[in-house]
Design an enzyme around this catalytic site. Structure first.
Site, short mmCIF file in Angstrom:
data_model
loop_
_atom_site.label_atom_id
_atom_site.label_comp_id
_atom_site.label_asym_id
_atom_site.label_seq_id
_atom_site.Cartn_x
_atom_site.Cartn_y
_atom_site.Cartn_z
N GLY A 183 -25.91 4.38 -9.64
CA GLY A 183 -25.70 5.53 -8.75
C GLY A 183 -24.58 6.24 -8.82
O GLY A 183 -24.53 7.21 -8.55
N ARG A 206 -23.75 19.32 -9.70
CA ARG A 206 -23.19 18.41 -8.74
C ARG A 206 -22.42 17.21 -9.12
O ARG A 206 -21.99 16.32 -8.36
CB ARG A 206 -24.08 18.21 -7.45
CG ARG A 206 -24.75 19.03 -6.75
CD ARG A 206 -25.76 18.61 -5.75
NE ARG A 206 -26.45 19.78 -5.22
CZ ARG A 206 -26.75 19.95 -3.82
NH1 ARG A 206 -26.09 18.90 -3.01
NH2 ARG A 206 -27.30 20.98 -3.31
N ARG A 220 -20.28 5.63 -13.61
CA ARG A 220 -20.91 4.54 -14.49
C ARG A 220 -21.94 5.04 -15.41
O ARG A 220 -22.23 4.41 -16.72
CB ARG A 220 -21.69 3.66 -13.56
CG ARG A 220 -22.29 2.45 -14.00
CD ARG A 220 -22.84 1.55 -13.09
NE ARG A 220 -21.91 0.92 -11.89
CZ ARG A 220 -22.79 0.80 -10.70
NH1 ARG A 220 -23.83 0.78 -10.62
NH2 ARG A 220 -21.94 0.59 -9.74
N ARG A 237 -33.30 1.32 -12.34
CA ARG A 237 -32.00 1.46 -11.50
C ARG A 237 -31.14 0.33 -11.75
O ARG A 237 -31.64 -1.03 -12.05
CB ARG A 237 -32.41 1.62 -9.90
CG ARG A 237 -31.05 1.09 -9.23
CD ARG A 237 -31.44 1.45 -7.53
NE ARG A 237 -30.40 0.71 -6.81
CZ ARG A 237 -29.16 0.65 -6.72
NH1 ARG A 237 -28.29 1.61 -7.62
NH2 ARG A 237 -28.44 0.03 -5.86
N ILE A 238 -29.86 0.60 -11.92
CA ILE A 238 -28.79 -0.32 -12.55
C ILE A 238 -27.82 -0.31 -11.37
O ILE A 238 -26.90 0.74 -11.78
CB ILE A 238 -28.35 -0.44 -13.84
CG1 ILE A 238 -28.22 0.89 -14.58
CG2 ILE A 238 -29.48 -1.25 -14.86
CD1 ILE A 238 -27.64 1.12 -15.78
N GLY A 239 -27.65 -0.90 -10.21
CA GLY A 239 -26.84 -0.66 -9.47
C GLY A 239 -25.96 -2.02 -9.01
O GLY A 239 -25.91 -3.07 -9.52
N SER A 240 -25.26 -1.67 -7.76
CA SER A 240 -24.59 -2.94 -7.39
C SER A 240 -25.30 -3.48 -5.79
O SER A 240 -26.06 -2.51 -5.25
CB SER A 240 -23.10 -2.75 -6.79
OG SER A 240 -23.16 -1.41 -6.02
N ARG A 264 -16.92 -2.20 -10.41
CA ARG A 264 -18.15 -2.02 -10.25
C ARG A 264 -18.43 -0.96 -11.18
O ARG A 264 -19.72 -0.84 -11.79
CB ARG A 264 -18.44 -1.37 -8.73
CG ARG A 264 -18.12 -2.27 -7.52
CD ARG A 264 -18.57 -1.64 -6.37
NE ARG A 264 -17.94 -2.59 -5.14
CZ ARG A 264 -18.40 -2.78 -4.05
NH1 ARG A 264 -19.37 -2.18 -3.64
NH2 ARG A 264 -17.88 -3.45 -3.21
N ASP A 269 -20.42 -7.85 -3.67
CA ASP A 269 -19.89 -8.20 -2.67
C ASP A 269 -20.77 -9.23 -1.99
O ASP A 269 -22.16 -9.37 -2.47
CB ASP A 269 -19.55 -7.16 -1.65
CG ASP A 269 -20.76 -6.23 -1.24
OD1 ASP A 269 -21.16 -6.55 -0.12
OD2 ASP A 269 -21.08 -5.29 -1.80
N GLU A 314 -29.12 -3.16 -0.84
CA GLU A 314 -28.65 -2.12 -1.48
C GLU A 314 -29.20 -0.88 -0.70
O GLU A 314 -29.62 -1.09 0.44
CB GLU A 314 -29.03 -2.17 -2.99
CG GLU A 314 -30.43 -2.67 -3.37
CD GLU A 314 -31.40 -1.22 -3.35
OE1 GLU A 314 -31.08 -0.48 -4.40
OE2 GLU A 314 -32.14 -1.03 -2.35
N MET A 315 -29.23 0.22 -1.26
CA MET A 315 -29.49 1.40 -0.78
C MET A 315 -30.34 2.35 -1.31
O MET A 315 -30.82 3.56 -0.92
CB MET A 315 -28.35 2.16 -0.42
CG MET A 315 -27.51 1.41 0.65
SD MET A 315 -25.97 2.35 1.10
CE MET A 315 -26.82 3.41 2.33
#
Length: 238
Positions: A27, A50, A31, A94-97, A223, A210, A185-186
């Site tokens: 995201g 952006r 990162r 996707r590699i996220g939190s 993160r 978290d 997650e989102m």
């Protein structure tokens, strides 16, 4: 009059051929930069519209790209659509939190989203008004599990929850805990639906940052820079 070319797009300034067949997608743009600087040889910045940084380079001799998605399903939906349809990308990882819903998960554990529950209306664009829980690509999931085993890293596989709301007063996340949903997650649901519609592949790997159960959490810098095991699993299957 000739048709207007699809690339560059309003959101991606890259030229045709700038992206590898597989794109790793955190995201956070920082990162993405960390992954490029840490793991990729001869990394080239191919997008910075952006501030959403995208790079292509070599990992163990194989061409790999990494680009940020931003936060939320509308954002990853735009980038995934353009990468799949206009840049010839075949797979997005996707590699996220994520926030743990399972009491068995601890900070820095890694989960793979086999399916993604959601409270989003994202899927209604495809003409289906019922409830959707889209799935990842099975071949990517199997390879991720094998890569994790080779690294000596436990990978917890199961359903995750993609929420449109970060500060959610409804308490929906904990209700899903009773159904065995691992984490919240989102982005994953929109990625999985976009990939399915395009006939492409997608997988969501998340590191637990978290816990909804215990209230523990990692800071923003952790993160950004310390989820290296998840990054290495994704790179191994790219």
């Amino acid at each position: 009059m000739a048709d207007k070319p699809n690339t560059p797009t309003p959101h991606i300034s890259a030229q045709p051929g700038d992206f590898a067949p597989t794109v790793l997608m955190p995201g956070d743009p920082l990162r993405a930069r960390f992954i490029a600087q840490t793991y990729l040889q001869d990394a080239v910045l191919v997008n910075d519209v952006r501030g959403v940084q995208g790079y292509t380079g070599l990992y163990q001799g194989k061409r790999v790209s990494v680009m940020a998605s931003g936060m939320g399903m509308p954002s990853i939906g735009i980038y995934a659509y353009e990468l799949f349809h206009f840049y010839g990308v075949e797979a997005i990882i996707r590699i996220g939190s994520a926030g743990a819903l399972s009491p068995e998960l601890r900070l820095r554990d890694i989960v793979a989203g086999m399916s993604a529950y959601t409270n989003s209306a994202f899927g209604r664009q495809f003409g289906f008004d019922g409830n959707l829980a889209p799935c990842c690509d099975f071949s990517l999931l199997c390879r991720a599990d094998q890569a994790a085993r080779a690294l000596g890293q436990k990978l917890t596989v199961g359903p995750i929850y993609s929420s449109d709301t970060f500060y959610d007063e409804s308490g929906a996340s904990l209700k899903l805990q009773k159904l065995g949903v691992l984490a919240v997650e989102m982005e994953a649901a929109a990625l999985y639906l976009t990939a399915a519609r395009a006939g492409k592949k997608a997988l969501c790997l998340c590191t637990i940052s978290d816990s909804v159960v215990t209230g523990e959490e990692l800071d923003a810098l952790s993160r950004q820079n310390t989820f290296t095991r998840m990054m290495e699993i994704a790179l191994a299957i790219a």
